[in-house]
Design a protein around this motif. Structure first.
Motif, short mmCIF file in Angstrom:
data_model
loop_
_atom_site.label_atom_id
_atom_site.label_comp_id
_atom_site.label_asym_id
_atom_site.label_seq_id
_atom_site.Cartn_x
_atom_site.Cartn_y
_atom_site.Cartn_z
N GLU A 104 120.90 33.34 46.44
CA GLU A 104 121.79 32.66 45.83
C GLU A 104 121.50 31.22 45.29
N ARG A 105 120.76 30.54 46.36
CA ARG A 105 120.32 29.32 45.99
C ARG A 105 118.92 29.05 45.59
N THR A 106 117.89 29.84 45.74
CA THR A 106 116.70 29.72 45.30
C THR A 106 116.35 30.48 44.04
N GLY A 107 117.14 31.51 43.50
CA GLY A 107 116.99 32.28 42.57
C GLY A 107 116.00 33.43 42.80
N TYR A 108 115.11 33.37 43.96
CA TYR A 108 114.25 34.28 44.20
C TYR A 108 114.61 35.21 45.14
N PRO A 109 114.18 36.45 45.41
CA PRO A 109 114.52 37.44 46.43
C PRO A 109 114.02 37.07 47.87
N LEU A 110 114.68 37.14 48.90
CA LEU A 110 114.06 36.84 50.32
C LEU A 110 113.12 37.44 50.48
N ALA A 111 112.49 38.39 50.08
CA ALA A 111 111.15 39.01 50.40
C ALA A 111 109.97 38.04 50.09
N ILE A 112 110.36 36.99 49.26
CA ILE A 112 109.25 35.98 49.35
C ILE A 112 108.78 35.33 50.27
N VAL A 113 110.04 35.17 51.60
CA VAL A 113 109.45 34.68 52.74
C VAL A 113 109.36 35.60 53.86
N GLU A 114 109.44 36.84 53.49
CA GLU A 114 109.63 37.93 54.66
C GLU A 114 108.54 37.70 55.76
N ARG A 115 107.16 37.41 55.08
CA ARG A 115 105.99 37.33 56.45
C ARG A 115 106.38 36.14 57.26
N GLU A 116 106.90 35.08 56.60
CA GLU A 116 107.13 33.84 57.46
C GLU A 116 108.41 34.14 58.44
N LEU A 117 109.58 34.97 57.78
CA LEU A 117 110.78 35.07 58.66
C LEU A 117 110.32 35.93 59.67
N ALA A 118 109.37 37.06 59.62
CA ALA A 118 109.08 37.88 60.87
C ALA A 118 108.30 37.45 61.69
N ASP A 119 107.52 36.23 61.23
CA ASP A 119 106.55 35.57 62.32
C ASP A 119 107.45 34.47 63.13
N ALA A 120 108.63 33.95 62.56
CA ALA A 120 109.27 33.07 63.21
C ALA A 120 110.18 33.83 64.10
N VAL A 121 110.61 34.88 63.79
CA VAL A 121 111.42 35.74 64.73
C VAL A 121 110.52 36.25 66.01
N SER A 122 109.21 36.62 65.55
CA SER A 122 108.42 37.06 66.66
C SER A 122 107.97 35.88 67.65
#
Ligand SMILES: C[S@@+](CC[C@H](N)C(=O)[O-])C[C@H]1O[C@@H](n2cnc3c(N)ncnc32)[C@H](O)[C@@H]1O
Ligand code: SF4
Length: 413
Positions: free
Chosen positions: A343-361
């Motif tokens: 909603e706020r960037t205009g891009y799908p969350l998938a563009i940061v999917e790798r970084e999100l997974a890294d931060a969770v791990s």
């Protein structure tokens, strides 16, 4: 399911983010030795009439980029906006209202320095439409106020705090901790005095040595990291005991009294910044861009007179936007919803999917897929968490001259 991410592409907004207005007033009575804000010693009365004219002209030039959008928060920051007369603030707000659709319940904040406090003028700010005051107290201790080069003493801080609360009710105090030679007991005494006054919102900043300040060139004797951490723990514990929620790294509020203007920055809303050196982040249906106005007050006045308030305008690229979103959103204790990224960037969350997974791990982000929320460890190592989203990417320069690009600097803090 994995979502295919195009290698290049523009944002696509179905609805634009909420919009705020920031107004920068760049003068102070004296420059504080720790301060790297765009603030300049006034040396006599600031040219408030010419400056309000310039702000309104600046706003006119900006209107095509925000046409028809409602504005729910206004923040008049600085510098020291409370140096201006109530008549000047009244003319400014009347001019803003004539040009922008403010919502009926708009939050309108003005930053004030206790050393400029006069009851009649502050009542005049309220009559002009200001409904929230942010008071730069910094400390209630005379020795620390002296070491910080402040123009007010503890008695004036206390008097301004009480009068501000009686006039506005909706008041924030800015305080700093880890001050030169500060002990835990002294920091606790500052919190206790603030709590006795009882403002609904408190901002507690760790004093930092910013480049290009006097303190950076001649550092004062600051508490070491361990001592600063002890002070921070004591400050946070006292605020929590008194019922103030830490909803952002440095912001504490009684429930329901969070700063709506600052929340909009942290939730990656849009903001138009007018005035010397002000920053903007704006979205159009297919792009996000940043603007910076001319920084030196005199140069700003001249450039607005020529119809050229912008020093710089740059597009936010797909490579940068994930980091910029996280730089803001991860400061929030509750984080944000996962849906708000698109909603706020205009891009799908998938563009940061790798970084999100890294931060969770690494245990820095909560694993709940519905939210983007730092864990306690992530809040403690916030810079490391944010840096995971940093990418080497080019930036598209939209208009010359490109002077310097700075990351989002929510101008009101
Ligand atoms: C732009 S200043 C405006 C407030 C007003 N001019 C005043 O100082 O009274 C906003 C706040 O940022 C904080 N601040 C400024 N420089 C800082 C620094 N080097 N480290 C931590 N906080 C800082 C102060 O608490 C200050 O009140
Ligand atoms: S801290 Fe506030 S009063 Fe001091 S120079 Fe900065 S903006 Fe001005």
């Amino acid at each position: 399911m994995k979502v295919a991410v195009p290698a290049i592409g523009r944002p696509r907004f179905t609805a634009l983010p909420p919009l705020s207005l920031y107004v920068h007033i760049p003068w102070c009575v004296r420059k504080c030795p720790y301060c790297d804000f765009n603030s300049h010693e006034a040396r006599g009365d600031p040219p408030e009439g010419a400056y309000v004219d310039a702000l309104l002209a600046d706003l006119e030039f900006a209107l095509p980029a925000i046409w028809g959008r409602k504005v729910a928060t206004v923040f008049i920051g600085g510098g020291t906006p409370s140096l201006f007369s109530a008549a000047a603030i009244d003319r400014l707000l009347a001019g803003v209202r004539a040009r922008l659709p403010l919502t009926p319940d708009a939050e309108i904040t003005l930053e004030a320095n206790p050393g400029t406090f006069e009851r009649d003028r502050f009542a005049g700010f309220k009559a002009a439409g200001v409904n929230r005051l942010s008071l730069g107290i910094q400390s209630f201790d005379d020795a620390h106020l002296g070491a910080l080069g402040r123009i007010h003493d503890a008695r004036e801080a206390r008097a301004a705090a009480e009068a501000a609360l009686s006039i506005f009710g909706n008041v924030n105090f800015d305080l700093m901790y880890a001050l030169p030679e500060q002990t835990v007991a002294q920091a606790q005494a500052d919190v206790a005095t603030a709590l006795e006054c009882g403002p609904p919102h408190l901002s507690f900043y760790h004093l930092t040595l910013e480049p290009n300040t006097l303190f950076h060139r001649h550092p004062p004797p600051l508490p070491d990291d361990d001592a600063a951490a002890d002070i921070e723990d004591a400050v946070h514990a006292a605020l929590a005991d008194a019922g103030y929620g830490r909803y952002e790294t440095s912001a504490f509020a009684r429930p329901g009294h969070e700063s709506r203007h600052n929340l909009n920055y942290w939730q990656f809303g849009d903001y138009l910044g007018i005035g010397a050196g002000a920053h903007s982040k704006l979205s159009l249906p297919d792009r996000v861009f940043r603007q910076v106005r001319w920084k030196q007050p005199q140069q700003y006045l001249e450039q607005v007179g020529r119809g050229l308030p912008l020093q710089e305008e740059t597009a936010v690229t797909r490579d940068d936007i994930g980091f910029e979103f996280m730089l803001n959103a991860l400061r929030l204790t509750a984080g944000v919803t996962a849906a708000s990224f698109a909603e706020r960037t205009g891009y799908p969350l998938a563009i940061v999917e790798r970084e999100l997974a890294d931060a969770v791990s690494r245990g820095l982000l909560d694993g709940n897929p519905a939210t983007i929320r730092p864990t306690a460890l992530g809040r403690r190592f916030l810079n490391d968490l944010q840096a995971l989203f940093l990418r080497d990417g080019g930036r598209d320069v939209v208009t010359a001259p490109l002077v310097r690009w700075e990351p989002a600097a929510p101008a009101g803090r």
